[in-house]
Design an enzyme around this catalytic site. Structure first.
Site, mmCIF file in Angstrom:
data_model
loop_
_atom_site.group_PDB
_atom_site.id
_atom_site.type_symbol
_atom_site.label_atom_id
_atom_site.label_comp_id
_atom_site.label_asym_id
_atom_site.label_seq_id
_atom_site.Cartn_x
_atom_site.Cartn_y
_atom_site.Cartn_z
ATOM 1 N N TRP A 1 0.826 -1.199 0.000
ATOM 2 C CA TRP A 1 0.000 0.000 0.000
ATOM 3 C C TRP A 1 0.865 1.257 0.000
ATOM 4 O O TRP A 1 0.520 2.265 -0.617
ATOM 5 C CB TRP A 1 -0.912 -0.002 1.228
ATOM 6 C CG TRP A 1 -1.752 1.232 1.376
ATOM 7 C CD1 TRP A 1 -2.991 1.464 0.850
ATOM 8 C CD2 TRP A 1 -1.421 2.428 2.097
ATOM 9 N NE1 TRP A 1 -3.440 2.707 1.198
ATOM 10 C CE2 TRP A 1 -2.497 3.331 1.967
ATOM 11 C CE3 TRP A 1 -0.308 2.811 2.859
ATOM 12 C CZ2 TRP A 1 -2.500 4.587 2.557
ATOM 13 C CZ3 TRP A 1 -0.305 4.078 3.443
ATOM 14 C CH2 TRP A 1 -1.387 4.945 3.285
ATOM 15 N N HIS A 2 2.019 1.189 0.683
ATOM 16 C CA HIS A 2 2.861 2.372 0.800
ATOM 17 C C HIS A 2 3.533 2.749 -0.517
ATOM 18 O O HIS A 2 3.896 3.912 -0.704
ATOM 19 C CB HIS A 2 3.944 2.150 1.870
ATOM 20 C CG HIS A 2 3.438 2.338 3.264
ATOM 21 N ND1 HIS A 2 2.811 1.340 3.967
ATOM 22 C CD2 HIS A 2 3.447 3.423 4.085
ATOM 23 C CE1 HIS A 2 2.467 1.793 5.167
ATOM 24 N NE2 HIS A 2 2.839 3.059 5.257
ATOM 25 N N GLY A 3 3.727 1.806 -1.403
ATOM 26 C CA GLY A 3 4.353 2.181 -2.659
ATOM 27 C C GLY A 3 4.663 0.988 -3.537
ATOM 28 O O GLY A 3 4.779 -0.151 -3.070
#
Length: 424
Positions: free
Chosen positions: A272-274
Site C-alpha cells: 500500500w505504501h508504494g
C-alpha cells in the site's frame, strides 16, 4: 468525483437490494473499480517493469510501455474511505447516505484527504450530519495539537531530513557509525513528519468540532512489535485488521492460518505504501518480527501504557523499548532506500569495522531537539498528544507553549518541505 459518485450510488443500490446476490454485485463492482483505479495509477508501472525484469532473466528483451503521469492526489486514502463505506453498508453497520453532499464531504474532508488518517463512515459521517456548535475547550486543545504537530514536522523532521538524505545518498562513502546515525535520524524524521501531519489534521478538525481517529500513540515507547503496530499509523493498521485480517479468518483456526493472515496484512500494508520491492520487504520484515510473539501467544501482552504511574521504566521495559526500536530502525532501512540494491548495500556497509568509529560530524542540534521531544512525549505518554497538559500548573503550561513556539521560530526549517506521506 467519479469515485465519490460510484460509491454513493453503489451504497444506495446495496441498501435497497431485494436479495443478497444483487447487494453483493454492487459491492464487488464498487470494490473492483476502486481497486482497479488504485492499481492502474499506482501499480501499473511496478507490475510492467517487474514483468520485463522477469522476462529479461530468461534472455528476452522487451521495452514495456509505462505511464508518464502524476499520481492522483490522495488516491490511497480516499479509495480506502470509499471501500470502508461500501463494506460497512453491505454488512449493515451503517445506513447508506442519502445526501450526496454529506457523503462527498466524508470522502474529501480536507484535513485528512492527502495523508490521512484513514477515516470510517461509521465514525465521521454522523459528525458530518450533526449540527456543530463552537466548543472553546475542544478548539483550544486542537490548537495545542496543531502546535505540537508543527514542532514535530518543522523542527524535528525537517532538520533531520537533510542529514538523512546526505547519508543515504553517499552511503558507500560513509563509515558504518554514520550509517547507523542516518537510520536513527530517519526513524525520528518519519515519525516527526507523519505523526506531525496527523496532529495538525486532528487539531485542525477540532476547530470545526470534528474528532478524527487517533493515528499515533507514542509508538517509539513500545515494548514489542505488536504494541508498536497498535500505536503506529493506527487508522491503517485497524483498517487492514477489520477489512482484510478478520475476513480472512483472523486468529480463528490453527496456527498456520494465523501466520498466513499476519503475513498477508503486513505484505499488503507494505505494498500500500508504494510500488517498490523495498516496501514489500519492509512489510515482510515486520511480519517476521511479529511472528515469535504470535507463536508464543504474546502479541497482546503490552496493552497498557508503559511505566504507568512511574517516572521511569524498569530495566526490563527499557530493554524491550530499545530492542523494539532497533528492530523498527532496521526495517526502516528498506522503507527509506530507493531500491533493494541500495538497502542491501547499506546494511552490508553497517556491519564493518568502521562501526567503532565515532560518527563525525555529530548533529548536536538535532539530537538535542529530539531529546526535548522525547521528554515531553514521555511525560504525556498516557495522553492523546504531547501538549495535552491541561492537568499541569497553568504557569508551567504557558511557559511550555511559549518554549515550543520559540523553538519553532528559531530552529524550524522554513523551506519547501513536503510531507513524506504525500507520496502515498
Amino acid at each position: 468525483m467519479f469515485s465519490i459518485a460510484l460509491d454513493y450510488f453503489s451504497g444506495l443500490q446495496i441498501e435497497k437490494s431485494k436479495n443478497n446476490k444483487t447487494a453483493k454485485f454492487w459491492l464487488v463492482t464498487s470494490i473492483a473499480i476502486n481497486l482497479g483505479f488504485l492499481g492502474f495509477f499506482k501499480y501499473y508501472n511496478f507490475f510492467i517493469d517487474s514483468f520485463a525484469d522477469l522476462i529479461g532473466g530468461f534472455g528476452f528483451v522487451i521495452h514495456p510501455w509505462t505511464l508518464k503521469i502524476i499520481l492522483p492526489i490522495g488516491i490511497s486514502f480516499y479509495t480506502f474511505h470509499g471501500l470502508s463505506y461500501i463494506i460497512d453498508v453491505y454488512k449493515k453497520k451503517i445506513k447508506a447516505e442519502k445526501n450526496p453532499i454529506d457523503y462527498a464531504l466524508f470522502v474529501s474532508y480536507f484535513p485528512l484527504l492527502v495523508a490521512g488518517p484513514i477515516e470510517r463512515a461509521t465514525h465521521l459521517l454522523p459528525q458530518v450530519k450533526k449540527i456543530r456548535i463552537f466548543n472553546y475547550e475542544q478548539a483550544a486543545n486542537g490548537i495545542r495539537q496543531i502546535l505540537w504537530g508543527l514542532f514535530k514536522k518543522m523542527v524535528i523532521a525537517d532538520n533531520c531530513a537533510p542529514i538523512v538524505n546526505e547519508i543515504f545518498a553517499n552511503h558507500d562513502q560513509e563509515p558504518a557509525s554514520r550509517l547507523v546515525l542516518g537510520v536513527l535520524l530517519f526513524a525520528f524524521q518519519i515519525y516527526g513528519d507523519f505523526s506531525g501531519y496527523s496532529d495538525i489534521a486532528l487539531g485542525t478538525s477540532r476547530l470545526f468540532g470534528m474528532e478524527l481517529l487517533k493515528n499515533f500513540a507514542f509508538p517509539y515507547f513500545s515494548r514489542d512489535i505488536a504494541e508498536f503496530w497498535r500505536r503506529w499509523h493506527i487508522s491503517l493498521s485497524s483498517w487492514f485488521r477489520d477489512y482484510v485480517y478478520f475476513p480472512l479468518g483472523g486468529s480463528r483456526g490453527g496456527m498456520w492460518m494465523k501466520i498466513r493472515n499476519t503475513f498477508v496484512i503486513f505484505l499488503v500494508s507494505g505494498f500500500w505504501h508504494g510500488a517498490n520491492w523495498t516496501f514489500i520487504v519492509w512489510g515482510g520484515l515486520n511480519a517476521l518480527f511479529f511472528l515469535p510473539l504470535l507463536i508464543r501467544d504474546k502479541n497482546r501482552d503490552n496493552l497498557e501504557v508503559v511505566a504507568m504511574g512511574r517516572l521511569l521504566p524498569n530495566f526490563r521495559d527499557f530493554f524491550n523499548i530499545v530492542l523494539t526500536f532497533a528492530l523498527v530502525c532496521f526495517a526502516w532501512i528498506f522503507f527509506r532506500a530507493e531500491s533493494m540494491t541500495v538497502a542491501l548495500q547499506y546494511i552490508g556497509d553497517i556491519f564493518s569495522s568502521s562501526i567503532l568509529q565515532f560518527p563525525k560530524p555529530i548533529p548536536k542540534k538535532e539530537i538535542a531537539l529530539i531529546l526535548v521531544m522525547l521528554c515531553i512525549e514521555w511525560s504525556n505518554r498516557a495522553q492523546n498528544h504531547g501538549l495535552e497538559i491541561e492537568r499541569w500548573n497553568p504557569w508551567v503550561r504557558r511557559f511550555l507553549y511559549a518554549f515550543i513556539m520559540v523553538l519553532i521560530l528559531v530552529f524550524a526549517n522554513f523551506g519547501n518541505n513536503e510531507f513524506i506521506y504525500f507520496q502515498f
